[in-house]
Write a protein that holds these residues in place. Structure first.
Motif, PDB file in Angstrom:
ATOM      1  N   LEU A  95      54.056  35.725  43.109  1.00 52.73           N
ATOM      2  CA  LEU A  95      53.273  35.729  44.363  1.00 52.73           C
ATOM      3  C   LEU A  95      53.930  36.628  45.411  1.00 52.73           C
ATOM      4  CD1 LEU A  95      50.964  34.538  46.142  1.00 52.73           C
ATOM      5  CD2 LEU A  95      52.530  32.665  46.720  1.00 52.73           C
ATOM      6  N   CYS A  99      52.499  40.439  46.219  1.00 50.41           N
ATOM      7  CA  CYS A  99      51.896  40.598  47.552  1.00 50.41           C
ATOM      8  C   CYS A  99      52.638  41.657  48.360  1.00 50.41           C
ATOM      9  CB  CYS A  99      51.871  39.267  48.304  1.00 50.41           C
ATOM     10  SG  CYS A  99      50.620  38.135  47.674  1.00 50.41           S
ATOM     11  N   GLU A 100      53.960  41.666  48.211  1.00 45.00           N
ATOM     12  CA  GLU A 100      54.765  42.650  48.926  1.00 45.00           C
ATOM     13  C   GLU A 100      54.400  44.071  48.465  1.00 45.00           C
ATOM     14  OE1 GLU A 100      58.974  41.891  48.370  1.00 45.00           O
ATOM     15  OE2 GLU A 100      59.207  41.838  50.551  1.00 45.00           O
ATOM     16  N   ALA A 103      50.933  45.059  49.633  1.00 44.89           N
ATOM     17  CA  ALA A 103      50.909  45.412  51.052  1.00 44.89           C
ATOM     18  C   ALA A 103      51.301  46.879  51.230  1.00 44.89           C
ATOM     19  CB  ALA A 103      51.840  44.492  51.840  1.00 44.89           C
ATOM     20  N   LYS A 112      42.898  45.549  45.605  1.00 45.95           N
ATOM     21  CA  LYS A 112      43.184  44.114  45.540  1.00 45.95           C
ATOM     22  C   LYS A 112      44.275  43.865  44.512  1.00 45.95           C
ATOM     23  CE  LYS A 112      38.731  42.068  46.596  1.00 45.95           C
ATOM     24  NZ  LYS A 112      38.353  40.704  46.994  1.00 45.95           N
ATOM     25  N   LEU A 136      51.247  35.594  52.671  1.00 47.39           N
ATOM     26  CA  LEU A 136      50.336  36.590  53.242  1.00 47.39           C
ATOM     27  C   LEU A 136      50.840  37.030  54.622  1.00 47.39           C
ATOM     28  CD1 LEU A 136      46.829  35.142  52.220  1.00 47.39           C
ATOM     29  CD2 LEU A 136      47.970  37.169  51.281  1.00 47.39           C
ATOM     30  N   THR A 139      54.214  39.119  54.244  1.00 52.02           N
ATOM     31  CA  THR A 139      54.095  40.453  53.643  1.00 52.02           C
ATOM     32  C   THR A 139      53.095  41.314  54.403  1.00 52.02           C
ATOM     33  OG1 THR A 139      52.351  39.704  52.141  1.00 52.02           O
ATOM     34  CG2 THR A 139      54.621  39.593  51.328  1.00 52.02           C
ATOM     35  N   LEU A 141      49.963  41.265  53.861  1.00 57.76           N
ATOM     36  CA  LEU A 141      48.821  41.588  53.000  1.00 57.76           C
ATOM     37  C   LEU A 141      47.566  40.889  53.534  1.00 57.76           C
ATOM     38  CD1 LEU A 141      47.936  42.997  50.280  1.00 57.76           C
ATOM     39  CD2 LEU A 141      48.141  40.715  49.244  1.00 57.76           C
ATOM     40  N   LEU A 146      43.887  39.648  48.238  1.00 56.96           N
ATOM     41  CA  LEU A 146      44.453  38.767  47.211  1.00 56.96           C
ATOM     42  C   LEU A 146      43.338  38.180  46.364  1.00 56.96           C
ATOM     43  CD1 LEU A 146      46.758  37.153  45.840  1.00 56.96           C
ATOM     44  CD2 LEU A 146      46.521  35.438  47.648  1.00 56.96           C
TER      45      LEU A 146
END
Ligand code: C2E
Ligand code: MG
Ligand code: MG
Ligand code: MG
Length: 283
Positions: A95, A99-100, A103, A112, A136, A139, A141, A146
């Protein structure tokens, strides 16, 4: 199994069982260590818009190479981690890492990131929800970048806590996808009830389309049904052009598979994204 065992069936069987138990014990220990020493890597496989050929997303996939055991497939270590509880740590690693990365990728293209979640992670629904919101925020994002992939197994019963959590995430903008669609038994009515907006057709069906009329019929039916329910569809495991043509002509919007790219490192995926943007700037 009895046939392999032959005359000494009973002892052979025990020996196999011991090997199995031993492998699991070894993997348990090594996996612990791998997590603690940052040996779990995340690879990314592009997801394309079939009509334009553009990369619109990536699926994050865990990779683990042990110094002694070699490559261990997620098909082996994920189920194990679901039994020993390590899935919660593994889930958090993917996760955060994905996400990092995603971003950063937003600066190149508004893609996505699809992340797989095990049903076991939802046993602590509130914690998981809070953690997703936190990641979220940390990061940066956007929530609508996501995409959460879960399997039909999560939806076997009407669970209000789960339903509320999924509705909350959807309202934030997170996309909810059913992975390996067609292999489980979930009632279609559940999909909308649980806020899902996308299906991923299991690669077993895509794989057998060329040889099996029944599988072609099934894929066609899934696509027609998804259209009438206004669900997006991703076909997994696309390996040749014929599959692309068939899927496209039956209204499948998105695809993923070795034809386009295998799962690759973040570095290689960055280059794929850059190439696409440079090409479209020139074109
Ligand atoms: P999945 O989520 O259905 O992922 C798709 C799998 O299909 C990946 O296998 C991918 O490498 C493979 N694949 C994609 N295109 C093709 C193709 O054209 N041909 C063939 N033969 N295979 C293709 P992978 O990476 O080995 O992962 C297997 C499964 O392990 C995943 O299936 C998922 O259920 C689980 N998994 C992997 N990473 C994670 C993770 O971070 N969290 C969780 N909970 N599960 C994960
Ligand atoms: Mg998946
Ligand atoms: Mg899948
Ligand atoms: Mg799968």
């Amino acid at each position: 199994r009895a046939k392999d065992a032959g005359r000494n069936g009973f002892s052979f069987y025990n020996e196999n069982m011991n090997l199995d138990v031993q492998r699991k014990l070894t993997l348990n220990g090594r996996l612990h260590q791998a997590i603690n020493s940052d040996e779990i890597e995340i690879y990314y496989q592009p997801i394309l818009d079939l009509a334009s050929g553009r990369i619109v997303g990536a699926e994050a996939l865990m990779r683990w190479t042990d110094s002694e055991l070699g490559v261990v497939s997620p098909e082996e270590f994920i189920p194990l981690s679901e039994k020993n509880g390590l899935i919660h740590k593994l889930g958090d690693i993917v996760l955060m890492t994905a996400c990092e990365q995603a971003a950063h990728w937003q600066k190149i293209s508004p893609i996505k990131i699809a992340i797989n979640f095990s049903s076991v992670q939802f046993r602590y629904c509130e914690q998981l929800q809070a953690r997703i919101v936190e990641v979220l925020a940390q990061t940066g994002l956007p929530a609508d970048k996501l995409d959460m992939e879960v399997t039909e197994g999560l939806l076997i019963e009407e669970d209000n806590t789960l339903m509320n959590m999924l509705a909350y995430l959807k309202q934030l903008g997170v996309e909810l996808s059913i992975d390996d669609f067609g292999t489980g038994y979930s009632a279609l009515s559940y999909l909308q009830k649980f806020s899902f907006s996308k299906l991923k057709i299991d690669r077993a069906f895509i794989n057998k389309m060329a040889s099996s009329k029944a599988d072609r019929a099934l894929v066609t039916a899934i696509l027609a049904m998804a259209k009438s329910l206004e669900l997006k569809v991703v076909a997994e495991g696309i390996e040749d052009e014929h599959q692309v043509e068939f899927l496209q002509s039956h209204g499948c919007e998105f695809g993923q598979g070795f034809l386009f790219s295998r799962p690759v490192t973040a570095e290689v995926f960055t280059q794929q994204l850059l190439d696409q943007e440079v090409c479209s700037a020139i074109a």
